[in-house]
Design an enzyme around this catalytic site. Sequence first.
Site, PDB file in Angstrom:
ATOM      1  N   HIS A  88     -37.293  16.985 138.710  1.00 11.61           N
ATOM      2  CA  HIS A  88     -37.164  17.808 139.922  1.00 11.61           C
ATOM      3  C   HIS A  88     -35.707  17.989 140.313  1.00 11.61           C
ATOM      4  CE1 HIS A  88     -41.480  17.027 141.688  1.00 11.61           C
ATOM      5  NE2 HIS A  88     -41.480  17.924 140.718  1.00 11.61           N
ATOM      6  N   TYR A  98     -42.060  20.717 149.354  1.00  7.54           N
ATOM      7  CA  TYR A  98     -43.269  19.880 149.215  1.00  7.54           C
ATOM      8  C   TYR A  98     -44.387  20.364 150.136  1.00  7.54           C
ATOM      9  CZ  TYR A  98     -41.148  16.609 146.002  1.00  7.54           C
ATOM     10  OH  TYR A  98     -40.579  16.054 144.892  1.00  7.54           O
ATOM     11  N   GLU A 140     -35.297  11.606 144.844  1.00  2.34           N
ATOM     12  CA  GLU A 140     -34.490  12.823 144.609  1.00  2.34           C
ATOM     13  C   GLU A 140     -33.267  12.836 145.526  1.00  2.34           C
ATOM     14  OE1 GLU A 140     -37.624  15.826 144.934  1.00  2.34           O
ATOM     15  OE2 GLU A 140     -38.625  14.805 143.271  1.00  2.34           O
ATOM     16  N   TYR A 192     -29.898  14.514 130.301  1.00  2.00           N
ATOM     17  CA  TYR A 192     -30.008  15.932 129.974  1.00  2.00           C
ATOM     18  C   TYR A 192     -29.467  16.764 131.128  1.00  2.00           C
ATOM     19  CZ  TYR A 192     -34.180  15.395 132.910  1.00  2.00           C
ATOM     20  OH  TYR A 192     -35.037  15.098 133.944  1.00  2.00           O
ATOM     21  N   GLN A 208     -34.434  22.209 129.970  1.00  2.56           N
ATOM     22  CA  GLN A 208     -33.596  21.013 129.897  1.00  2.56           C
ATOM     23  C   GLN A 208     -33.081  20.830 128.466  1.00  2.56           C
ATOM     24  OE1 GLN A 208     -36.774  20.960 131.510  1.00  2.56           O
ATOM     25  NE2 GLN A 208     -35.583  21.342 133.349  1.00  2.56           N
ATOM     26  N   VAL A 401     -39.609  12.622 126.312  1.00  2.00           N
ATOM     27  CA  VAL A 401     -40.454  13.687 125.775  1.00  2.00           C
ATOM     28  C   VAL A 401     -39.762  15.011 126.077  1.00  2.00           C
ATOM     29  CG1 VAL A 401     -42.725  14.778 125.871  1.00  2.00           C
ATOM     30  CG2 VAL A 401     -42.504  12.349 126.362  1.00  2.00           C
TER      31      VAL A 401
HETATM   32  C1  LIG Z   1     -35.738  16.037 128.991  1.00  2.00           C
HETATM   33  C2  LIG Z   1     -35.734  17.144 127.957  1.00  2.00           C
HETATM   34  C3  LIG Z   1     -34.717  17.205 127.026  1.00  2.00           C
HETATM   35  C4  LIG Z   1     -34.709  18.196 126.049  1.00  2.00           C
HETATM   36  N1  LIG Z   1     -33.691  18.227 125.143  1.00  2.00           N
HETATM   37  C5  LIG Z   1     -33.677  19.189 124.193  1.00  2.00           C
HETATM   38  C6  LIG Z   1     -32.615  19.239 123.226  1.00  2.00           C
HETATM   39  O1  LIG Z   1     -31.701  18.413 123.223  1.00  2.00           O
HETATM   40  N2  LIG Z   1     -32.645  20.249 122.321  1.00  2.00           N
HETATM   41  C7  LIG Z   1     -33.661  21.177 122.289  1.00  2.00           C
HETATM   42  O2  LIG Z   1     -33.626  22.072 121.434  1.00  2.00           O
HETATM   43  N3  LIG Z   1     -34.674  21.129 123.173  1.00  2.00           N
HETATM   44  C8  LIG Z   1     -34.690  20.178 124.132  1.00  2.00           C
HETATM   45  N4  LIG Z   1     -35.712  20.156 125.058  1.00  2.00           N
HETATM   46  C9  LIG Z   1     -36.739  21.238 125.018  1.00  2.00           C
HETATM   47  C10 LIG Z   1     -36.245  22.462 125.823  1.00  2.00           C
HETATM   48  O3  LIG Z   1     -36.117  22.133 127.180  1.00  2.00           O
HETATM   49  C11 LIG Z   1     -37.205  23.657 125.742  1.00  2.00           C
HETATM   50  O4  LIG Z   1     -38.492  23.223 126.060  1.00  2.00           O
HETATM   51  C12 LIG Z   1     -37.198  24.301 124.370  1.00  2.00           C
HETATM   52  O5  LIG Z   1     -35.902  24.797 124.080  1.00  2.00           O
HETATM   53  C13 LIG Z   1     -38.194  25.466 124.333  1.00  2.00           C
HETATM   54  O6  LIG Z   1     -37.869  26.372 125.339  1.00  2.00           O
HETATM   55  P1  LIG Z   1     -38.079  27.934 125.116  1.00  2.00           P
HETATM   56  O7  LIG Z   1     -37.770  28.631 126.398  1.00  2.00           O
HETATM   57  O8  LIG Z   1     -37.394  28.398 123.897  1.00  2.00           O
HETATM   58  O9  LIG Z   1     -39.616  28.013 124.825  1.00  2.00           O
HETATM   59  P2  LIG Z   1     -40.735  28.435 125.898  1.00  2.00           P
HETATM   60  O10 LIG Z   1     -40.670  29.881 126.152  1.00  2.00           O
HETATM   61  O11 LIG Z   1     -40.663  27.515 127.035  1.00  2.00           O
HETATM   62  O12 LIG Z   1     -42.044  28.143 125.057  1.00  2.00           O
HETATM   63  C14 LIG Z   1     -42.413  26.785 124.800  1.00  2.00           C
HETATM   64  C15 LIG Z   1     -43.636  26.782 123.925  1.00  2.00           C
HETATM   65  O13 LIG Z   1     -44.724  27.383 124.621  1.00  2.00           O
HETATM   66  C16 LIG Z   1     -45.322  28.340 123.794  1.00  2.00           C
HETATM   67  N5  LIG Z   1     -45.881  29.455 124.593  1.00  2.00           N
HETATM   68  C17 LIG Z   1     -45.206  30.261 125.436  1.00  2.00           C
HETATM   69  N6  LIG Z   1     -46.041  31.194 125.942  1.00  2.00           N
HETATM   70  C18 LIG Z   1     -47.253  30.954 125.371  1.00  2.00           C
HETATM   71  C19 LIG Z   1     -48.505  31.578 125.459  1.00  2.00           C
HETATM   72  N7  LIG Z   1     -48.686  32.643 126.232  1.00  2.00           N
HETATM   73  N8  LIG Z   1     -49.507  31.055 124.723  1.00  2.00           N
HETATM   74  C20 LIG Z   1     -49.331  29.982 123.929  1.00  2.00           C
HETATM   75  N9  LIG Z   1     -48.168  29.357 123.810  1.00  2.00           N
HETATM   76  C21 LIG Z   1     -47.142  29.837 124.514  1.00  2.00           C
HETATM   77  C22 LIG Z   1     -44.197  28.865 122.907  1.00  2.00           C
HETATM   78  O14 LIG Z   1     -44.696  29.438 121.721  1.00  2.00           O
HETATM   79  C23 LIG Z   1     -43.435  27.597 122.626  1.00  2.00           C
HETATM   80  O15 LIG Z   1     -43.994  26.903 121.548  1.00  2.00           O
HETATM   81  C24 LIG Z   1     -35.742  19.170 126.027  1.00  2.00           C
HETATM   82  C25 LIG Z   1     -36.758  19.117 126.993  1.00  2.00           C
HETATM   83  C26 LIG Z   1     -36.761  18.118 127.947  1.00  2.00           C
HETATM   84  C27 LIG Z   1     -37.856  18.097 128.970  1.00  2.00           C
HETATM   85  C1  HEM Z   2     -46.232  15.378 145.188  1.00  2.00           C
HETATM   86  C2  HEM Z   2     -45.864  16.554 144.707  1.00  2.00           C
HETATM   87  C3  HEM Z   2     -45.483  16.809 143.280  1.00  2.00           C
HETATM   88  C4  HEM Z   2     -45.929  16.202 142.141  1.00  2.00           C
HETATM   89  C5  HEM Z   2     -46.939  15.087 141.994  1.00  2.00           C
HETATM   90  C6  HEM Z   2     -45.242  16.824 141.032  1.00  2.00           C
HETATM   91  C7  HEM Z   2     -45.427  16.450 139.712  1.00  2.00           C
HETATM   92  C8  HEM Z   2     -44.714  16.987 138.660  1.00  2.00           C
HETATM   93  C9  HEM Z   2     -44.827  16.552 137.282  1.00  2.00           C
HETATM   94  C10 HEM Z   2     -45.736  15.443 136.780  1.00  2.00           C
HETATM   95  C11 HEM Z   2     -43.983  17.289 136.553  1.00  2.00           C
HETATM   96  C12 HEM Z   2     -43.749  17.185 135.037  1.00  2.00           C
HETATM   97  C13 HEM Z   2     -42.647  16.169 134.809  1.00  2.00           C
HETATM   98  C14 HEM Z   2     -42.346  15.967 133.336  1.00  2.00           C
HETATM   99  O1  HEM Z   2     -42.997  15.153 132.709  1.00  2.00           O
HETATM  100  O2  HEM Z   2     -41.473  16.655 132.844  1.00  2.00           O
HETATM  101  C15 HEM Z   2     -43.325  18.205 137.453  1.00  2.00           C
HETATM  102  C16 HEM Z   2     -42.409  19.160 137.061  1.00  2.00           C
HETATM  103  C17 HEM Z   2     -42.009  20.186 137.885  1.00  2.00           C
HETATM  104  N1  HEM Z   2     -42.188  20.273 139.250  1.00  2.00           N
HETATM  105 FE1  HEM Z   2     -43.230  19.008 140.391  1.00  2.00          FE
HETATM  106  N2  HEM Z   2     -44.424  17.807 141.511  1.00  2.00           N
HETATM  107  C18 HEM Z   2     -44.538  17.827 142.871  1.00  2.00           C
HETATM  108  C19 HEM Z   2     -43.859  18.676 143.746  1.00  2.00           C
HETATM  109  C20 HEM Z   2     -43.084  19.739 143.344  1.00  2.00           C
HETATM  110  C21 HEM Z   2     -42.457  20.682 144.236  1.00  2.00           C
HETATM  111  C22 HEM Z   2     -42.484  20.610 145.751  1.00  2.00           C
HETATM  112  C23 HEM Z   2     -41.825  21.610 143.459  1.00  2.00           C
HETATM  113  C24 HEM Z   2     -41.048  22.829 143.917  1.00  2.00           C
HETATM  114  C25 HEM Z   2     -41.651  23.928 144.275  1.00  2.00           C
HETATM  115  C26 HEM Z   2     -42.047  21.235 142.076  1.00  2.00           C
HETATM  116  C27 HEM Z   2     -41.566  21.915 140.978  1.00  2.00           C
HETATM  117  C28 HEM Z   2     -41.636  21.439 139.676  1.00  2.00           C
HETATM  118  C29 HEM Z   2     -41.076  22.153 138.552  1.00  2.00           C
HETATM  119  C30 HEM Z   2     -40.373  23.512 138.590  1.00  2.00           C
HETATM  120  C31 HEM Z   2     -41.308  21.360 137.421  1.00  2.00           C
HETATM  121  C32 HEM Z   2     -40.932  21.664 135.969  1.00  2.00           C
HETATM  122  C33 HEM Z   2     -42.011  22.537 135.431  1.00  2.00           C
HETATM  123  C34 HEM Z   2     -41.794  22.889 134.003  1.00  2.00           C
HETATM  124  O3  HEM Z   2     -40.673  22.758 133.498  1.00  2.00           O
HETATM  125  O4  HEM Z   2     -42.764  23.321 133.409  1.00  2.00           O
HETATM  126  N3  HEM Z   2     -42.809  20.094 142.048  1.00  2.00           N
HETATM  127  N4  HEM Z   2     -43.786  17.998 138.731  1.00  2.00           N
END
Ligand SMILES: Cc1cc2nc3c(=O)[nH]c(=O)nc-3n(C[C@H](O)[C@H](O)[C@H](O)COP(=O)(O)OP(=O)(O)OC[C@H]3O[C@@H](n4cnc5c(N)ncnc54)[C@H](O)[C@@H]3O)c2cc1C
Ligand code: HEM
Length: 411
Positions: A88, A98, A140, A192, A208, A401
């Site tokens: 977050h 929230y 946070e 990250y 990220q 992850v």
């Molecule tokens: C803590 C953290 C650290 C990370 N570090 C790295 C790193 O060091 N290097 C790195 O390369 N990545 C890293 N990642 C992953 C990165 O953040 C992105 O998730 C990755 O680059 C994919 O993003 P994207 O926008 O290209 O794909 P997205 O557009 O987000 O798509 C993700 C997946 O969803 C699928 N998808 C999208 N739309 C649909 C749909 N309609 N139906 C079915 N499937 C769908 C896509 O085909 C794809 O496989 C990290 C992620 C986290 C959370």
């Molecule tokens: C009690 C309330 C909330 C819970 C339990 C919650 C829980 C979570 C969890 C479990 C994740 C995934 C974390 C991970 O493994 O990467 C997440 C991501 C996220 N949350 Fe929340 N959240 C809460 C409130 C909020 C609020 C208030 C916002 C802002 C509108 C928010 C925005 C997001 C966004 C943008 C992501 C990343 C989504 C993505 O990258 O797909 N969340 N949250």
Amino acid sequence: MLSEQSAATVRATLPVVGAAIGEITERFYDRLFTARPELLKDLFNRGNQAAGTQRRALAGSIAAFATHLVERPDERPDVLLNRIAHKHASLGVAPGQYETVRHHLFAAIAEVLGDAVTPEVAAAWDDVYWLMANALIAIEARLYAAQGVTAGDGGWREWEVVERVEETADIATFRLRPLDGVPAPDCRAGQYVSVQVQLDDGARQIRQYSLSGGVGPAGRGHGVRQISVKRVRGAAGVHAAPEGEVSNHLHARVRQGDVLRLSPPYGDLVLDAADGDVPLLLASAGIGVTPMVAMLEQLAATGHRAPVTVVHADRSPAAHALRAEHAAYTAKLPGAGTHFFYEQPDAGHPAALTGRVDLAALPAIPAGTRAYLCGPLPFMRAVRSQLIGRGVAAADIHYEVFGPDLWLAQE
Ligand SMILES: Cc1cc2nc3c(=O)[nH]c(=O)nc-3n(C[C@H](O)[C@H](O)[C@H](O)COP(=O)(O)OP(=O)(O)OC[C@H]3O[C@@H](n4cnc5c(N)ncnc54)[C@H](O)[C@@H]3O)c2cc1C
Ligand code: HEM
């Protein structure tokens, strides 16, 4: 802690809420994004929404938190809360949001469960929500304060790409320097940053990326930081999936001299100060190499002396990004060794390191080893159970992850 009355109600309704939570969160996101479309465009990851993964992570986390509250009321599930709070904070989530989430979540609960949501049930789950929300808001706030930024502003800054390196056919490294010349905030190996890019349809999507370098003393201050990005290819057929939006944008559009918008560094898979004296095992697969190379850079810079076991799995040496750094930083550590497993190795690669990771191919793992894992979930599950089988304590195994943490949500 939950009041006794709320605890009894939550305990009694957990099975019903648990069974419906998938549908509740689906309705919740529909409601949220209908009312506030800009949140899907500019804050939430619409790839995760389309693929359904974020939905499962949120649902799983609420169910896990409620179960924890009723089963172990005296403990706080810190691992779960920290992971979410770091994510977050990297997105700039603000306390005021929230209430918006609560409003749409509870409307979704009422819609799905109907008459079962008596005022008593609603009040008990409201208690659960605010316990979790307030715990997240507090963590946070500490994270924002540590970065000297305010919630809502998020501390986003512009960074110039000073170099782009093609690591493999699918992975590119971007070296970055703050555009305004103001020293970059300190970071820790394993952390990250969030990167926000404007896509062709105007959406400003955020992803990220782990720092893959620039975490040692030389990278601090005005120095250069780096991220390494794997291009996510699309797939055809039964499991059809579009190309990843942000990774392909970075690969296709971002070159030396371009500017990227980055959050401060966050993430709790970091080397501990106490790690200085303990044996470590760093295991990665594929693009999961990024935080491991940063950790090795830091260990080499700080002169870590205890044994370090470095394990990596990849398709082939050519697909192994940052391979030279991976090996070079390890070579600087006394008593450290690399064990690179390839499914399609070059000629002469040891047979024991061919195919999937098998820790039996390694010498003994020193007692008291602390392990850090990063890679696809099946890889981490396999390594984790092999490590436990070889005497590593479950509490000493930490992981990252690269997506919503479905593992944590299921535990
Ligand atoms: C803590 C953290 C650290 C990370 N570090 C790295 C790193 O060091 N290097 C790195 O390369 N990545 C890293 N990642 C992953 C990165 O953040 C992105 O998730 C990755 O680059 C994919 O993003 P994207 O926008 O290209 O794909 P997205 O557009 O987000 O798509 C993700 C997946 O969803 C699928 N998808 C999208 N739309 C649909 C749909 N309609 N139906 C079915 N499937 C769908 C896509 O085909 C794809 O496989 C990290 C992620 C986290 C959370
Ligand atoms: C009690 C309330 C909330 C819970 C339990 C919650 C829980 C979570 C969890 C479990 C994740 C995934 C974390 C991970 O493994 O990467 C997440 C991501 C996220 N949350 Fe929340 N959240 C809460 C409130 C909020 C609020 C208030 C916002 C802002 C509108 C928010 C925005 C997001 C966004 C943008 C992501 C990343 C989504 C993505 O990258 O797909 N969340 N949250």
